[in-house]
Design a protein around this motif. Structure first.
Motif, PDB file in Angstrom:
ATOM      1  N   LEU A 218       0.919  -1.213   0.085  1.00  0.00           N
ATOM      2  CA  LEU A 218      -0.085  -0.116  -0.120  1.00  0.00           C
ATOM      3  C   LEU A 218       0.957   1.165   0.137  1.00  0.00           C
ATOM      4  N   ASP A 219       0.592   2.187  -0.841  1.00  0.00           N
ATOM      5  CA  ASP A 219       1.503   3.365  -1.070  1.00  0.00           C
ATOM      6  C   ASP A 219       1.180   4.148   0.190  1.00  0.00           C
ATOM      7  N   LYS A 220       2.497   4.934   0.436  1.00  0.00           N
ATOM      8  CA  LYS A 220       2.333   6.011   1.292  1.00  0.00           C
ATOM      9  C   LYS A 220       1.165   6.950   1.206  1.00  0.00           C
ATOM     10  N   GLY A 221       0.693   7.439   2.365  1.00  0.00           N
ATOM     11  CA  GLY A 221      -0.210   8.635   2.293  1.00  0.00           C
ATOM     12  C   GLY A 221      -1.772   7.937   2.182  1.00  0.00           C
ATOM     13  N   GLU A 222      -1.766   6.723   1.915  1.00  0.00           N
ATOM     14  CA  GLU A 222      -3.346   6.161   1.739  1.00  0.00           C
ATOM     15  C   GLU A 222      -3.802   6.126   2.855  1.00  0.00           C
ATOM     16  N   PHE A 223      -2.841   5.688   3.832  1.00  0.00           N
ATOM     17  CA  PHE A 223      -3.536   5.144   5.356  1.00  0.00           C
ATOM     18  C   PHE A 223      -2.960   6.026   6.410  1.00  0.00           C
ATOM     19  N   ALA A 224      -3.298   7.489   6.439  1.00  0.00           N
ATOM     20  CA  ALA A 224      -2.890   8.251   7.301  1.00  0.00           C
ATOM     21  C   ALA A 224      -3.967   8.221   8.449  1.00  0.00           C
ATOM     22  N   PRO A 225      -3.441   8.663   9.677  1.00  0.00           N
ATOM     23  CA  PRO A 225      -4.518   8.537  10.663  1.00  0.00           C
ATOM     24  C   PRO A 225      -5.767   9.491  10.446  1.00  0.00           C
ATOM     25  N   VAL A 226      -6.650   8.746  11.099  1.00  0.00           N
ATOM     26  CA  VAL A 226      -8.123   9.640  10.816  1.00  0.00           C
ATOM     27  C   VAL A 226      -8.642   9.949  12.390  1.00  0.00           C
ATOM     28  N   SER A 227      -9.502  10.762  12.381  1.00  0.00           N
ATOM     29  CA  SER A 227     -10.040  10.970  13.662  1.00  0.00           C
ATOM     30  C   SER A 227     -11.357  11.718  13.791  1.00  0.00           C
ATOM     31  N   VAL A 228     -12.127  11.549  14.868  1.00  0.00           N
ATOM     32  CA  VAL A 228     -13.560  12.102  15.042  1.00  0.00           C
ATOM     33  C   VAL A 228     -13.490  12.579  16.387  1.00  0.00           C
ATOM     34  N   ARG A 246      -4.930   5.100  13.913  1.00  0.00           N
ATOM     35  CA  ARG A 246      -3.707   5.074  13.056  1.00  0.00           C
ATOM     36  C   ARG A 246      -3.369   3.528  12.642  1.00  0.00           C
ATOM     37  N   PRO A 247      -3.243   3.508  11.366  1.00  0.00           N
ATOM     38  CA  PRO A 247      -2.732   2.343  11.061  1.00  0.00           C
ATOM     39  C   PRO A 247      -1.511   1.547  11.430  1.00  0.00           C
ATOM     40  N   ASN A 271       5.631   1.175   7.672  1.00  0.00           N
ATOM     41  CA  ASN A 271       6.823   1.813   7.531  1.00  0.00           C
ATOM     42  C   ASN A 271       6.653   3.197   7.837  1.00  0.00           C
ATOM     43  N   GLU A 272       7.847   3.788   8.257  1.00  0.00           N
ATOM     44  CA  GLU A 272       7.812   5.078   8.969  1.00  0.00           C
ATOM     45  C   GLU A 272       7.129   5.976   7.952  1.00  0.00           C
ATOM     46  N   ASP A 273       7.361   5.993   6.699  1.00  0.00           N
ATOM     47  CA  ASP A 273       6.663   7.018   5.800  1.00  0.00           C
ATOM     48  C   ASP A 273       5.020   6.694   5.543  1.00  0.00           C
ATOM     49  N   GLY A 274       4.529   5.934   6.141  1.00  0.00           N
ATOM     50  CA  GLY A 274       3.109   5.309   6.131  1.00  0.00           C
ATOM     51  C   GLY A 274       2.846   4.489   5.147  1.00  0.00           C
ATOM     52  N   SER A 275       3.560   3.911   4.320  1.00  0.00           N
ATOM     53  CA  SER A 275       3.464   2.836   3.329  1.00  0.00           C
ATOM     54  C   SER A 275       3.371   1.462   4.198  1.00  0.00           C
ATOM     55  N   ILE A 276       2.950   0.293   3.460  1.00  0.00           N
ATOM     56  CA  ILE A 276       2.992  -0.875   4.071  1.00  0.00           C
ATOM     57  C   ILE A 276       3.724  -1.643   2.796  1.00  0.00           C
ATOM     58  N   GLY A 277       4.486  -2.720   3.259  1.00  0.00           N
ATOM     59  CA  GLY A 277       5.272  -3.418   2.104  1.00  0.00           C
ATOM     60  C   GLY A 277       6.105  -2.748   1.487  1.00  0.00           C
ATOM     61  N   GLU A 278       6.694  -3.230   0.256  1.00  0.00           N
ATOM     62  CA  GLU A 278       7.562  -2.508  -0.653  1.00  0.00           C
ATOM     63  C   GLU A 278       7.036  -2.904  -1.912  1.00  0.00           C
ATOM     64  N   PRO A 279       6.974  -1.954  -3.032  1.00  0.00           N
ATOM     65  CA  PRO A 279       6.659  -2.053  -4.288  1.00  0.00           C
ATOM     66  C   PRO A 279       7.373  -2.879  -5.104  1.00  0.00           C
ATOM     67  N   TYR A 280       7.165  -3.906  -6.163  1.00  0.00           N
ATOM     68  CA  TYR A 280       7.820  -4.650  -6.648  1.00  0.00           C
ATOM     69  C   TYR A 280       8.586  -3.996  -7.715  1.00  0.00           C
ATOM     70  N   ALA A 281       9.695  -4.554  -7.506  1.00  0.00           N
ATOM     71  CA  ALA A 281      10.778  -3.817  -8.697  1.00  0.00           C
ATOM     72  C   ALA A 281      11.170  -4.944  -9.608  1.00  0.00           C
ATOM     73  N   LYS A 282      11.377  -4.536 -11.019  1.00  0.00           N
ATOM     74  CA  LYS A 282      11.642  -5.420 -11.942  1.00  0.00           C
ATOM     75  C   LYS A 282      13.152  -6.373 -11.662  1.00  0.00           C
ATOM     76  N   GLY A 283      13.031  -7.692 -11.680  1.00  0.00           N
ATOM     77  CA  GLY A 283      14.186  -8.413 -11.257  1.00  0.00           C
ATOM     78  C   GLY A 283      14.326  -8.861  -9.839  1.00  0.00           C
ATOM     79  N   ALA A 284      13.127  -8.619  -9.176  1.00  0.00           N
ATOM     80  CA  ALA A 284      12.992  -9.186  -7.614  1.00  0.00           C
ATOM     81  C   ALA A 284      12.181 -10.198  -7.602  1.00  0.00           C
ATOM     82  N   ALA A 285      11.938 -10.807  -8.674  1.00  0.00           N
ATOM     83  CA  ALA A 285      11.142 -12.135  -8.583  1.00  0.00           C
ATOM     84  C   ALA A 285      11.706 -13.312  -7.888  1.00  0.00           C
ATOM     85  N   ASP A 286      12.998 -13.242  -7.693  1.00  0.00           N
ATOM     86  CA  ASP A 286      13.521 -14.307  -6.763  1.00  0.00           C
ATOM     87  C   ASP A 286      13.723 -13.846  -5.264  1.00  0.00           C
ATOM     88  N   ARG A 287      13.311 -12.712  -5.158  1.00  0.00           N
ATOM     89  CA  ARG A 287      13.592 -12.320  -3.538  1.00  0.00           C
ATOM     90  C   ARG A 287      12.139 -12.629  -2.956  1.00  0.00           C
TER      91      ARG A 287
END
Length: 347
Positions: A218-228, A246-247, A271-287
């Protein structure tokens, strides 16, 4: 009030519900979004009572077509079902008690015990424990009574109705069970929390492949804290509480036992920047992806139902420096994943 037993007081409490509750359904604790309702058309005592309704500021809430309410993660905690709060000015209380008394006592079809209870209720506030409904103190306080959470089960939200209306000076929070507090407001704000939908990005693009790790993120910024923020703005009693979500993690359930999650727990941290996981990069299929799934068999002519749910850590702060933790909440959705079995993979 001499001569009234505990059973009698309970009967009078029921009479109070009959006398007063219907006329105040508009102030029964339902959500009032600031900016969506106005005081247009309200005058005098009506405007005074309108100010005592709980309002919700949802401007910092989650949005979007897939947004929804969180589900309490484990435990048996539920938002407050009822509470005690300022409900009537002295004039309102007198007017409605007198009107209810006349209606019930003058109805020959009413049972004798109902007429007796309404008479005793009226006498308590007119000529008994209180004098003339405290009309001489109109600007000094308010009558408090039970307020029901319309979202709670009926048997739970009526639990406060046995408490008879009582008088409290402006600015005074009575030391009585279920009296409105910032913590109660925080629980009500929890009920109004909305968080964004959870649709993770999967890669490599297209269909997943058997034995080939599928990356999820999930990209950063999509899951920022929300409040009521929930507020009670009554004369001399202004309290509020802000509940914040907070996610903290994304949980993946592959939809089949023939799969392995990464990490093994299936819980991907934020992650610290608010993202979750890591985007797939070309050549990372074996990782091995920091967040993802490896399927060990194909989905055939169908799909697997991947469940992705974000866990939200929920805390609150309120008037007077109060604050604390509330149970974590979860919210997510299902995604259809096609998994194909291939004989060879070109990298």
């Amino acid at each position: 009030m001499q001569g009234v037993t505990h059973r009698g007081l309970y009967t009078i409490g029921l009479a109070a519900t009959l006398l007063l509750a219907p006329a105040h359904s508009a102030f029964a604790g339902g959500p009032v979004d600031k900016g969506t309702e106005t005081d247009a058309g309200l005058e005098g005592d009506d405007l005074y009572a309108r100010a005592t309704a709980i309002s919700y500021d949802t401007s910092k809430n989650g949005s979007g077509p897939a947004a929804g309410s969180v589900t309490v993660a484990g435990g048996s905690w539920t938002p407050p079902a009822c509470w005690l709060a300022p409900k009537w000015t002295a004039k309102q209380f007198a007017k409605e008690t007198e009107a209810g008394y006349k209606q019930i006592s003058g109805d020959p079809n009413q049972a004798p015990h109902a007429r007796k209870a309404t008479h005793e209720f009226r006498q308590m506030y007119k000529d008994g424990k209180y004098k003339n409904y405290n009309l001489d103190k109109q600007d000094e306080g308010m009558w408090w009574g039970p307020v029901e959470n319309p979202n709670a089960p009926i048997l739970e939200r009526t639990a406060c109705n046995a408490t008879l209306p009582f008088w409290a000076e402006n600015g005074e929070t009575p030391d009585i069970e279920n009296a409105i507090t910032p913590e109660i407001l925080a629980g009500l704000a929890y009920e109004q929390i909305k968080v964004p939908g959870t649709e993770v990005t999967l890669a490599p693009e297209g269909t997943a492949k058997v034995n080939l790790p599928t990356w999820a993120w999930l990209d950063k910024g999509e899951f920022a804290p929300v409040s009521v923020t929930a507020s009670l703005d009554a004369p001399g009693l202004n309290i509020q509480a802000t509940t914040t979500a907070r996610p903290i993690a994304l949980e993946l359930l592959p939809g089949t036992e023939d799969a392995e999650t990464h990490p093994t727990s299936g819980e991907c941290t934020v992650n610290e920047d608010g993202s979750i996981g890591e985007p797939y990069a070309k050549g990372a299929a074996d990782r091995t992806p920091p967040c993802g799934i490896t399927y060990f068999r194909s989905s055939g002519d169908g799909t697997f139902k991947l469940q992705a749910a974000v866990t939200w850590e929920i805390t609150w702060t309120g008037t007077g420096g109060a604050g604390g933790d509330l149970p974590d909440g979860t919210f997510g959705n299902d995604q259809a994943v096609t998994v194909q079995e291939i004989q060879a993979i070109n990298r």
